[in-house]
Design a protein around this motif. Structure first.
Motif, PDB file in Angstrom:
ATOM      1  N   GLN A  77      11.181 -53.062   8.671  1.00  0.00           N
ATOM      2  CA  GLN A  77      11.484 -53.560  10.015  1.00  0.00           C
ATOM      3  C   GLN A  77      12.096 -52.459  10.872  1.00  0.00           C
ATOM      4  N   LYS A  78      12.984 -51.682  10.259  1.00  0.00           N
ATOM      5  CA  LYS A  78      13.626 -50.588  10.982  1.00  0.00           C
ATOM      6  C   LYS A  78      12.593 -49.538  11.368  1.00  0.00           C
ATOM      7  N   ALA A  79      11.663 -49.247  10.450  1.00  0.00           N
ATOM      8  CA  ALA A  79      10.632 -48.247  10.721  1.00  0.00           C
ATOM      9  C   ALA A  79       9.699 -48.715  11.833  1.00  0.00           C
ATOM     10  N   LYS A  80       9.348 -49.992  11.812  1.00  0.00           N
ATOM     11  CA  LYS A  80       8.503 -50.549  12.872  1.00  0.00           C
ATOM     12  C   LYS A  80       9.286 -50.541  14.158  1.00  0.00           C
ATOM     13  N   GLY A  81      10.452 -51.165  14.087  1.00  0.00           N
ATOM     14  CA  GLY A  81      11.421 -51.209  15.167  1.00  0.00           C
ATOM     15  C   GLY A  81      10.872 -51.133  16.569  1.00  0.00           C
ATOM     16  N   SER A  82      11.766 -51.017  17.485  1.00  0.00           N
ATOM     17  CA  SER A  82      11.386 -50.926  18.889  1.00  0.00           C
ATOM     18  C   SER A  82      11.087 -49.476  19.278  1.00  0.00           C
ATOM     19  N   ARG A 139      11.894 -41.546  18.194  1.00  0.00           N
ATOM     20  CA  ARG A 139      12.884 -41.172  17.176  1.00  0.00           C
ATOM     21  C   ARG A 139      13.010 -39.654  17.077  1.00  0.00           C
ATOM     22  N   ASN A 140      11.879 -38.955  17.106  1.00  0.00           N
ATOM     23  CA  ASN A 140      11.905 -37.491  17.004  1.00  0.00           C
ATOM     24  C   ASN A 140      12.610 -36.854  18.196  1.00  0.00           C
ATOM     25  N   ILE A 141      12.385 -37.402  19.393  1.00  0.00           N
ATOM     26  CA  ILE A 141      13.058 -36.869  20.575  1.00  0.00           C
ATOM     27  C   ILE A 141      14.560 -37.136  20.493  1.00  0.00           C
ATOM     28  N   ASN A 142      14.942 -38.342  20.095  1.00  0.00           N
ATOM     29  CA  ASN A 142      16.369 -38.646  19.943  1.00  0.00           C
ATOM     30  C   ASN A 142      17.020 -37.722  18.923  1.00  0.00           C
TER      31      ASN A 142
END
Length: 127
Positions: free
Chosen positions: A39-44, A50-53
């Motif tokens: 669920q976390k991997a799918k996430g919003s 994620r890579n930019i963050n």
């Protein structure tokens, strides 16, 4: 494979029938962790976001480490920043002062491009 009645609950991760408490959702810790990680991997957020963050957080950490505790400014050259893994294309916002100088920020830490590939490292003042 056993036939399940409509009332039989199944594990959200593996689909096996659940035994025990009526509010149970998973058959064991492995399934619970697996389901939550999926669920976390799918996430919003996509992997792109994620890579930019992660790049922004790394840039912030680099600037934070260059700025000595208690100091308002420090200087670093481009080669040092790049060696530490700083990516100049990622920043959260800019600030233009009255003189027209543009500061680039990664959260509360920022830098001002100077001459000869040097940068002034700063931290936003807390209000």
């Amino acid at each position: 494979m056993p036939v399940l009645s409509q009332d039989t609950k199944v594990c959200l991760a593996c689909g096996k029938p659940l035994k025990g408490r009526i509010d149970k959702k998973f058959c064991d810790d492995y399934c619970r962790n697996s389901y939550n990680n999926q669920q976390k991997a799918k996430g919003s957020y996509s992997s792109y976001v994620r890579n930019i963050n992660n790049a922004l957080l790394k840039n912030r950490k680099i600037l934070e480490n260059i700025l000595p505790d208690g100091e308002e400014t420090a200087k670093a050259n481009k080669e040092k920043l790049q060696r530490l893994g700083f990516q100049f294309k990622y920043f959260t916002h800019t600030f233009t002062n009255k003189k027209g100088n543009v500061y680039y920020y990664c959260y509360e830490y920022g830098y001002l491009p100077l001459e000869n590939d040097w940068y002034l490292i700063v931290k936003e003042k807390e209000e």
